[in-house]
Design a protein around this motif. Structure first.
Motif, PDB file in Angstrom:
ATOM      1  N   SER A 189      -1.979  16.036  -1.214  1.00  0.00           N
ATOM      2  CA  SER A 189      -2.734  15.415  -0.128  1.00  0.00           C
ATOM      3  C   SER A 189      -3.303  14.108  -0.643  1.00  0.00           C
ATOM      4  O   SER A 189      -3.551  13.941  -1.842  1.00  0.00           O
ATOM      5  CB  SER A 189      -3.893  16.310   0.333  1.00  0.00           C
ATOM      6  N   ILE A 190      -3.525  13.208   0.260  1.00  0.00           N
ATOM      7  CA  ILE A 190      -4.105  11.910  -0.051  1.00  0.00           C
ATOM      8  C   ILE A 190      -5.527  11.920   0.498  1.00  0.00           C
ATOM      9  O   ILE A 190      -5.729  12.187   1.677  1.00  0.00           O
ATOM     10  CB  ILE A 190      -3.291  10.771   0.594  1.00  0.00           C
ATOM     11  N   LEU A 195      -2.651   4.408   6.449  1.00  0.00           N
ATOM     12  CA  LEU A 195      -2.713   3.104   7.119  1.00  0.00           C
ATOM     13  C   LEU A 195      -3.311   3.221   8.520  1.00  0.00           C
ATOM     14  O   LEU A 195      -3.937   2.276   9.004  1.00  0.00           O
ATOM     15  CB  LEU A 195      -1.326   2.473   7.181  1.00  0.00           C
ATOM     16  N   ASN A 196      -3.156   4.358   9.165  1.00  0.00           N
ATOM     17  CA  ASN A 196      -3.711   4.567  10.506  1.00  0.00           C
ATOM     18  C   ASN A 196      -5.165   5.039  10.491  1.00  0.00           C
ATOM     19  O   ASN A 196      -5.812   5.077  11.538  1.00  0.00           O
ATOM     20  CB  ASN A 196      -2.869   5.579  11.284  1.00  0.00           C
ATOM     21  N   PHE A 197      -5.676   5.399   9.317  1.00  0.00           N
ATOM     22  CA  PHE A 197      -7.059   5.852   9.191  1.00  0.00           C
ATOM     23  C   PHE A 197      -8.002   4.726   9.598  1.00  0.00           C
ATOM     24  O   PHE A 197      -7.780   3.565   9.265  1.00  0.00           O
ATOM     25  CB  PHE A 197      -7.335   6.278   7.746  1.00  0.00           C
ATOM     26  N   LYS A 198      -9.053   5.071  10.323  1.00  0.00           N
ATOM     27  CA  LYS A 198      -9.972   4.052  10.825  1.00  0.00           C
ATOM     28  C   LYS A 198     -11.317   4.076  10.113  1.00  0.00           C
ATOM     29  O   LYS A 198     -11.877   5.138   9.840  1.00  0.00           O
ATOM     30  CB  LYS A 198     -10.213   4.239  12.321  1.00  0.00           C
ATOM     31  N   LYS A 218      -1.593  13.514   4.742  1.00  0.00           N
ATOM     32  CA  LYS A 218      -0.353  13.853   4.034  1.00  0.00           C
ATOM     33  C   LYS A 218       0.536  12.658   3.701  1.00  0.00           C
ATOM     34  O   LYS A 218       1.279  12.693   2.732  1.00  0.00           O
ATOM     35  CB  LYS A 218       0.468  14.849   4.868  1.00  0.00           C
ATOM     36  N   THR A 219       0.490  11.599   4.519  1.00  0.00           N
ATOM     37  CA  THR A 219       1.459  10.505   4.351  1.00  0.00           C
ATOM     38  C   THR A 219       0.769   9.152   4.223  1.00  0.00           C
ATOM     39  O   THR A 219      -0.386   8.976   4.638  1.00  0.00           O
ATOM     40  CB  THR A 219       2.420  10.431   5.549  1.00  0.00           C
ATOM     41  N   SER A 220       1.514   8.189   3.696  1.00  0.00           N
ATOM     42  CA  SER A 220       0.983   6.829   3.589  1.00  0.00           C
ATOM     43  C   SER A 220       0.748   6.229   4.972  1.00  0.00           C
ATOM     44  O   SER A 220      -0.184   5.442   5.157  1.00  0.00           O
ATOM     45  CB  SER A 220       1.915   5.944   2.760  1.00  0.00           C
ATOM     46  N   GLN A 221       1.545   6.611   5.954  1.00  0.00           N
ATOM     47  CA  GLN A 221       1.331   6.097   7.312  1.00  0.00           C
ATOM     48  C   GLN A 221       0.009   6.595   7.880  1.00  0.00           C
ATOM     49  O   GLN A 221      -0.698   5.858   8.564  1.00  0.00           O
ATOM     50  CB  GLN A 221       2.490   6.475   8.237  1.00  0.00           C
ATOM     51  N   ILE A 265       0.840  -1.197   0.000  1.00  0.00           N
ATOM     52  CA  ILE A 265       0.000   0.000   0.000  1.00  0.00           C
ATOM     53  C   ILE A 265       0.879   1.252   0.000  1.00  0.00           C
ATOM     54  O   ILE A 265       0.638   2.196  -0.762  1.00  0.00           O
ATOM     55  CB  ILE A 265      -0.955   0.007   1.208  1.00  0.00           C
ATOM     56  N   GLU A 266       1.916   1.271   0.834  1.00  0.00           N
ATOM     57  CA  GLU A 266       2.822   2.423   0.881  1.00  0.00           C
ATOM     58  C   GLU A 266       3.472   2.659  -0.473  1.00  0.00           C
ATOM     59  O   GLU A 266       3.582   3.798  -0.931  1.00  0.00           O
ATOM     60  CB  GLU A 266       3.879   2.227   1.961  1.00  0.00           C
ATOM     61  N   CYS A 267       3.885   1.600  -1.129  1.00  0.00           N
ATOM     62  CA  CYS A 267       4.513   1.718  -2.446  1.00  0.00           C
ATOM     63  C   CYS A 267       3.527   2.271  -3.471  1.00  0.00           C
ATOM     64  O   CYS A 267       3.874   3.159  -4.253  1.00  0.00           O
ATOM     65  CB  CYS A 267       5.040   0.354  -2.892  1.00  0.00           C
ATOM     66  N   LEU A 268       2.304   1.775  -3.460  1.00  0.00           N
ATOM     67  CA  LEU A 268       1.285   2.276  -4.375  1.00  0.00           C
ATOM     68  C   LEU A 268       1.015   3.756  -4.143  1.00  0.00           C
ATOM     69  O   LEU A 268       0.892   4.534  -5.084  1.00  0.00           O
ATOM     70  CB  LEU A 268      -0.005   1.466  -4.226  1.00  0.00           C
TER      71      LEU A 268
END
Length: 81
Positions: A37-38, A57-60, A51-54, A6-9
């Motif tokens: 922005s993502i 991933l932390n989004f709920k 702002k970041t891939s992390q 996911i981070e790579c994508l």
């Protein structure tokens, strides 16, 4: 799908759509004032911008993070553009 994938994508600006609990979600990108922005959202709902891939991933969704949800979904639940 693994978090590293996911981070790579996301780093490659690939748009991601996925199905979870009978609903469709998307991860897309916007650029405002030379800042990327993502955007994460359920289809036809108000997006949340991070702002970041992390942060993605932390989004709920409910009580689970996307990292946890993604690790349980089959590859067939994803569409990558």
């Amino acid at each position: 799908m693994k978090a590293e994938c996911i981070e790579c994508l996301i780093d490659c600006n690939r748009e991601i759509e996925f199905s979870y609990q009978g609903k469709r979600y998307s991860i897309t990108y916007i650029k405002e004032n030379d800042q990327r922005s993502i955007s994460i959202c359920e289809f036809y709902k108000q997006p949340v911008n991070v702002k970041t891939s992390q942060e993605v991933l932390n989004f709920k969704i409910g009580s689970l993070t996307l990292e946890s949800i993604f690790s349980k979904l089959p590859d067939s639940a994803f569409d990558i553009f």
